[in-house]
Design an enzyme around this catalytic site. Sequence first.
Site, PDB file in Angstrom:
ATOM      1  N   PHE A  55      -0.458 -13.701   2.170  1.00 37.38           N
ATOM      2  CA  PHE A  55      -0.265 -12.781   3.297  1.00 37.38           C
ATOM      3  C   PHE A  55      -1.012 -11.484   3.030  1.00 37.38           C
ATOM      4  CE2 PHE A  55       1.790  -9.327   5.564  1.00 37.38           C
ATOM      5  CZ  PHE A  55       1.861  -9.829   6.844  1.00 37.38           C
ATOM      6  N   LYS A  91       3.063  -0.344   1.259  1.00 37.41           N
ATOM      7  CA  LYS A  91       4.523  -0.408   1.173  1.00 37.41           C
ATOM      8  C   LYS A  91       5.118   0.726   0.329  1.00 37.41           C
ATOM      9  CE  LYS A  91       5.353  -4.828   2.998  1.00 37.41           C
ATOM     10  NZ  LYS A  91       4.310  -5.825   2.998  1.00 37.41           N
ATOM     11  N   ASP A 151      -4.221  -7.992  -4.093  1.00 32.77           N
ATOM     12  CA  ASP A 151      -3.426  -7.336  -3.057  1.00 32.77           C
ATOM     13  C   ASP A 151      -2.064  -7.023  -3.674  1.00 32.77           C
ATOM     14  OD1 ASP A 151      -1.665  -6.750  -1.007  1.00 32.77           O
ATOM     15  OD2 ASP A 151      -2.459  -8.250   0.383  1.00 32.77           O
TER      16      ASP A 151
HETATM   17  C1  LIG Z   1       3.114  -6.063   3.848  1.00 33.53           C
HETATM   18  C2  LIG Z   1       1.894  -6.628   3.243  1.00 33.53           C
HETATM   19  C3  LIG Z   1       0.630  -6.428   3.814  1.00 33.53           C
HETATM   20  C4  LIG Z   1       0.423  -5.704   5.122  1.00 33.53           C
HETATM   21  O1  LIG Z   1       0.784  -4.349   5.054  1.00 33.53           O
HETATM   22  P1  LIG Z   1       1.003  -3.542   6.435  1.00 33.53           P
HETATM   23  O2  LIG Z   1       1.329  -2.145   5.975  1.00 33.53           O
HETATM   24  O3  LIG Z   1       2.125  -4.215   7.151  1.00 33.53           O
HETATM   25  O4  LIG Z   1      -0.257  -3.619   7.190  1.00 33.53           O
HETATM   26  C5  LIG Z   1      -0.477  -6.955   3.156  1.00 33.53           C
HETATM   27  N1  LIG Z   1      -0.342  -7.633   2.007  1.00 33.53           N
HETATM   28  C6  LIG Z   1       0.845  -7.832   1.432  1.00 33.53           C
HETATM   29  C7  LIG Z   1       0.927  -8.575   0.145  1.00 33.53           C
HETATM   30  C8  LIG Z   1       2.010  -7.351   2.027  1.00 33.53           C
HETATM   31  O5  LIG Z   1       3.202  -7.586   1.469  1.00 33.53           O
END
Ligand SMILES: *Cc1c(COP(=O)(O)O)cnc(C)c1O
Length: 402
Positions: free
Chosen positions: A142, A256, A227
Amino acid sequence: MTTNTAQNKPIGQDGYAALMEITNRPGIIFNRGEGAWLWDSEGKRYLDFIQGWAVNCLGHCPTVISDALAAQSRQLINCSPAYYNDPMIRYAQALAGASGLERCFLANSGAEANEGAIKLARKWGALHRGGAYEIITTAHGFHGRTLATMSASGKTGWDRLFEPKVPGFPKVPLNDLDAVAAAINGKTAAVMLEPIQGEAGVWPATDSYLKGLRELTERHGILLILDEIQTGMARTGKMFCFEHTGIRPDIMTLGKGIGAGTPLAALMAREDVCCFEPGDQGGTYNGNALMAAVGLAVFQALSAPGFLDQVNAASRHLIQGLEALSAKHGLGGVRGKGLLLALDMGQQQNPPANAIATAERALQNGLLLNAPGPTCLRFIPALNVSVAEIDAMLAILDASLR
Ligand SMILES: *Cc1c(COP(=O)(O)O)cnc(C)c1O
């Protein structure tokens, strides 16, 4: 795919109808938060083990944030990304020092930081690898909800949404090094993944896989992008999850917990990878003084002596309690690191325990709990959660599992 639940809600009487339906929201309106607790408009109190999806790492309304916001808002809120400001510089230095990745681009959301990472890797591939542009990503990964980050994600059902997708994101299964090796070709610029797949249900990349990826990407002269939007900023018991393995990525994204509830994200990269030229990358709010000052205050709180020890102690207590509940209810055990944990619902029970139904019962019992799917519950409390709050959560969960 179109689940419009608008019919279930008293639309028109209370103004819900003015909001686009983007998710299934329960009919509760929250209007106050403090630490681990939330209160709704009826005055009912809830214990929050979602915390904005692993975002509010210091709990609700921490004074660290309100103080930083108040002080900076009297000094300078925003000039323009085309000028330096003091918090922007000091914050970038702090993140670079902590991560060992020398350069920082401040953004507003995780998806925006990942878009930046994808653009940087493509530009690097264009300049240094004969126009290579492919970024190998993982099944069930994700990376966000913009068009490119949805294309990079491997979330079930997304492959058919918003076609045509952004091309150039071949997918491989997680923890299968041979699959990555087989996917690398002359068009490959980078490999991108989460060190722990959060949204997919807390599935960790193994240490040997991450070490193998580092070695493989170096051997082929391509980039490794981590990420760390969910795993970074002390969530797993170290400031960044990659520190558990002893490798370092070329590019890392943060989001986050980095803003502890305020909209902030960052793209970090090794000096010699940074090939953006003026005009390639930017945005109205990138590096604004207000958010940079908040980010710096949050970073200082997470780096305070003893903070990580406290996260790891809370993690051990939560793991112990969840393992006891797993044994008691015949569930499938606990996985994850630090305070990014999942309780697997297992297959032993007939019918199998359902995480979504359990989370719904927990909500009625005054506990916010996240079920990424029917097969597991995810635990992402504030990093300063207390032992008493963990015990209170375990008691409500125990009752909600019955
Ligand atoms: C939440 C998340 C995103 C997206 O972040 P947003 O601030 O919602 O755009 C991308 N990668 C990971 C691993 C996430 O947990």
